[in-house]
Design a protein around this motif. Structure first.
Motif, PDB file in Angstrom:
ATOM      1  N   CYS A 270       0.847  -1.198   0.000  1.00  0.00           N
ATOM      2  CA  CYS A 270       0.000   0.000   0.000  1.00  0.00           C
ATOM      3  C   CYS A 270       0.880   1.246   0.000  1.00  0.00           C
ATOM      4  CB  CYS A 270      -0.910   0.014   1.222  1.00  0.00           C
ATOM      5  SG  CYS A 270      -0.009   0.113   2.779  1.00  0.00           S
ATOM      6  N   VAL A 271       0.238   2.373  -0.263  1.00  0.00           N
ATOM      7  CA  VAL A 271       0.945   3.655  -0.244  1.00  0.00           C
ATOM      8  C   VAL A 271       0.547   4.500   0.961  1.00  0.00           C
ATOM      9  CG1 VAL A 271       1.324   3.746  -2.731  1.00  0.00           C
ATOM     10  CG2 VAL A 271      -0.785   4.701  -1.764  1.00  0.00           C
TER      11      VAL A 271
ATOM     12  N   ASN B 194      -5.459  -0.117   5.669  1.00  0.00           N
ATOM     13  CA  ASN B 194      -6.566   0.111   4.734  1.00  0.00           C
ATOM     14  C   ASN B 194      -6.538  -0.849   3.552  1.00  0.00           C
ATOM     15  OD1 ASN B 194      -7.576   2.339   6.211  1.00  0.00           O
ATOM     16  ND2 ASN B 194      -5.962   3.612   5.341  1.00  0.00           N
ATOM     17  N   GLY B 195      -5.647  -1.820   3.584  1.00  0.00           N
ATOM     18  CA  GLY B 195      -5.540  -2.795   2.506  1.00  0.00           C
ATOM     19  C   GLY B 195      -4.586  -2.350   1.417  1.00  0.00           C
ATOM     20  N   PRO B 196      -4.353  -3.198   0.430  1.00  0.00           N
ATOM     21  CA  PRO B 196      -3.434  -2.886  -0.666  1.00  0.00           C
ATOM     22  C   PRO B 196      -3.922  -1.686  -1.476  1.00  0.00           C
ATOM     23  CG  PRO B 196      -3.992  -5.222  -0.658  1.00  0.00           C
ATOM     24  CD  PRO B 196      -4.901  -4.554   0.318  1.00  0.00           C
TER      25      PRO B 196
ATOM     26  N   GLY C 152      -1.009  11.990  -6.126  1.00  0.00           N
ATOM     27  CA  GLY C 152      -1.222  11.574  -4.747  1.00  0.00           C
ATOM     28  C   GLY C 152      -2.580  10.984  -4.427  1.00  0.00           C
ATOM     29  N   VAL C 153      -3.419  10.747  -5.442  1.00  0.00           N
ATOM     30  CA  VAL C 153      -4.720  10.120  -5.202  1.00  0.00           C
ATOM     31  C   VAL C 153      -4.490   8.643  -4.882  1.00  0.00           C
ATOM     32  CG1 VAL C 153      -6.948   9.505  -6.218  1.00  0.00           C
ATOM     33  CG2 VAL C 153      -5.901  11.726  -6.738  1.00  0.00           C
ATOM     34  N   VAL C 154      -4.980   8.193  -3.716  1.00  0.00           N
ATOM     35  CA  VAL C 154      -4.824   6.796  -3.303  1.00  0.00           C
ATOM     36  C   VAL C 154      -5.945   5.961  -3.923  1.00  0.00           C
ATOM     37  CG1 VAL C 154      -4.784   5.200  -1.341  1.00  0.00           C
ATOM     38  CG2 VAL C 154      -3.678   7.441  -1.154  1.00  0.00           C
TER      39      VAL C 154
END
Length: 133
Positions: free
Chosen positions: A68-69, A84-86, A93-95
Protein backbone atom coordinates in the motif's frame (compact mmCIF):
# COMPACT_ATOMS: atom_id res chain seq x y z
CA UNK A 1 42.06 -39.63 28.68
CA UNK A 2 39.44 -37.09 29.66
CA UNK A 3 35.91 -37.63 28.45
CA UNK A 4 34.25 -34.87 26.49
CA UNK A 5 30.59 -33.91 26.77
CA UNK A 6 28.62 -31.62 24.50
CA UNK A 7 26.22 -29.03 25.83
CA UNK A 8 23.90 -28.68 22.85
CA UNK A 9 21.74 -25.99 24.37
CA UNK A 10 24.64 -23.58 24.52
CA UNK A 11 26.84 -25.04 21.80
CA UNK A 12 29.75 -25.67 24.20
CA UNK A 13 32.16 -28.58 24.49
CA UNK A 14 32.93 -29.33 28.14
CA UNK A 15 35.74 -31.39 29.58
CA UNK A 16 34.40 -33.89 32.15
CA UNK A 17 34.57 -32.46 35.63
CA UNK A 18 34.40 -28.82 34.51
CA UNK A 19 31.45 -26.61 35.20
CA UNK A 20 29.85 -24.04 32.96
CA UNK A 21 30.05 -20.69 34.66
CA UNK A 22 26.59 -19.33 35.30
CA UNK A 23 28.16 -15.88 35.36
CA UNK A 24 28.70 -15.79 31.60
CA UNK A 25 27.00 -12.65 30.36
CA UNK A 26 26.92 -10.40 27.36
CA UNK A 27 27.19 -6.68 27.75
CA UNK A 28 25.41 -4.79 24.99
CA UNK A 29 26.71 -1.40 23.80
CA UNK A 30 23.98 0.31 25.83
CA UNK A 31 25.45 -1.25 29.01
CA UNK A 32 22.69 -3.80 29.68
CA UNK A 33 23.84 -7.31 30.62
CA UNK A 34 22.18 -10.60 29.62
CA UNK A 35 22.81 -14.24 30.42
CA UNK A 36 24.14 -16.55 27.72
CA UNK A 37 21.18 -18.00 25.78
CA UNK A 38 18.88 -15.01 26.18
CA UNK A 39 17.41 -12.77 23.48
CA UNK A 40 17.52 -9.00 23.82
CA UNK A 41 15.62 -6.47 21.73
CA UNK A 42 17.37 -3.07 21.88
CA UNK A 43 14.65 -1.64 19.62
CA UNK A 44 11.58 -2.88 17.77
CA UNK A 45 13.56 -3.93 14.70
CA UNK A 46 16.64 -5.57 16.25
CA UNK A 47 16.96 -9.04 17.83
CA UNK A 48 20.18 -9.74 19.74
CA UNK A 49 21.18 -13.16 21.09
CA UNK A 50 23.78 -13.71 23.82
CA UNK A 51 26.10 -16.57 22.81
CA UNK A 52 28.98 -18.25 24.62
CA UNK A 53 31.46 -17.08 25.73
CA UNK A 54 29.60 -13.82 26.30
CA UNK A 55 29.37 -12.48 22.75
CA UNK A 56 26.15 -11.20 21.25
CA UNK A 57 24.97 -11.26 17.66
CA UNK A 58 22.24 -8.98 16.41
CA UNK A 59 20.01 -9.20 13.37
CA UNK A 60 17.83 -6.46 11.97
CA UNK A 61 14.31 -7.33 10.89
CA UNK A 62 13.78 -6.66 7.19
CA UNK A 63 10.39 -5.20 6.41
CA UNK A 64 8.59 -6.59 3.36
CA UNK A 65 7.72 -4.53 0.29
CA UNK A 66 4.62 -2.54 1.15
CA UNK A 67 1.36 -3.52 -0.53
CA UNK A 68 0.00 0.00 0.00
CA UNK A 69 0.94 3.66 -0.24
CA UNK A 70 -0.91 4.78 2.88
CA UNK A 71 0.85 2.64 5.47
CA UNK A 72 0.86 3.51 9.15
CA UNK A 73 3.41 2.82 11.85
CA UNK A 74 1.58 0.95 14.62
CA UNK A 75 2.78 1.21 18.20
CA UNK A 76 5.19 -1.58 19.22
CA UNK A 77 5.61 -2.79 15.62
CA UNK A 78 8.84 -2.66 13.63
CA UNK A 79 7.39 -2.56 10.13
CA UNK A 80 4.64 -0.29 8.81
CA UNK A 81 1.22 -1.86 8.21
CA UNK A 82 -1.36 -1.50 5.45
CA UNK A 83 -4.41 -1.04 7.68
CA UNK A 84 -6.57 0.11 4.73
CA UNK A 85 -5.54 -2.79 2.51
CA UNK A 86 -3.43 -2.89 -0.67
CA UNK A 87 -3.31 0.31 -2.72
CA UNK A 88 -1.36 2.49 -5.12
CA UNK A 89 -1.35 6.21 -5.85
CA UNK A 90 -1.33 8.49 -8.85
CA UNK A 91 1.42 11.02 -9.49
CA UNK A 92 -0.87 13.64 -7.95
CA UNK A 93 -1.22 11.57 -4.75
CA UNK A 94 -4.72 10.12 -5.20
CA UNK A 95 -4.82 6.80 -3.30
CA UNK A 96 -6.51 3.94 -5.21
CA UNK A 97 -7.59 0.74 -3.44
CA UNK A 98 -6.42 -2.42 -5.23
CA UNK A 99 -9.16 -3.83 -7.49
CA UNK A 100 -10.99 -0.54 -8.07
CA UNK A 101 -10.96 1.88 -10.98
CA UNK A 102 -11.03 5.51 -9.92
CA UNK A 103 -11.80 8.60 -12.00
CA UNK A 104 -9.59 11.52 -11.09
CA UNK A 105 -9.99 15.27 -11.67
CA UNK A 106 -8.21 15.40 -15.02
CA UNK A 107 -10.71 12.92 -16.50
CA UNK A 108 -8.42 9.90 -16.35
CA UNK A 109 -9.42 6.51 -15.03
CA UNK A 110 -6.76 4.80 -12.93
CA UNK A 111 -6.24 1.39 -11.35
CA UNK A 112 -3.40 -0.46 -9.62
CA UNK A 113 -1.05 -2.82 -11.45
CA UNK A 114 1.95 -4.75 -10.06
CA UNK A 115 5.08 -2.61 -9.84
CA UNK A 116 7.76 -4.72 -11.50
CA UNK A 117 10.50 -2.12 -11.13
CA UNK A 118 13.55 -3.55 -9.33
CA UNK A 119 13.97 -2.13 -5.82
CA UNK A 120 10.54 -0.53 -5.75
CA UNK A 121 9.30 0.47 -2.30
CA UNK A 122 5.70 -0.50 -3.11
CA UNK A 123 4.15 -3.56 -4.74
CA UNK A 124 1.67 -1.67 -6.92
CA UNK A 125 1.73 1.40 -9.15
CA UNK A 126 -1.11 3.36 -10.74
CA UNK A 127 -1.86 2.92 -14.42
CA UNK A 128 -4.08 5.65 -15.86
CA UNK A 129 -5.82 6.17 -19.17
CA UNK A 130 -7.38 9.37 -20.43
CA UNK A 131 -11.11 9.11 -21.09
CA UNK A 132 -12.06 10.38 -24.53
CA UNK A 133 -15.57 11.55 -24.43
Amino acid sequence: MASVGVCLALGLVLIAGTKLSTAQKCTHQDGKQFQVGHHYFPDLCTDCFCEPPGMYTCTTIECPVLLCVDSVQLENECCPSCVNGPSCSTASGVVIPLGLQVKINNGSTCHCVPDLQEGSEHAFTAQCSVNRG
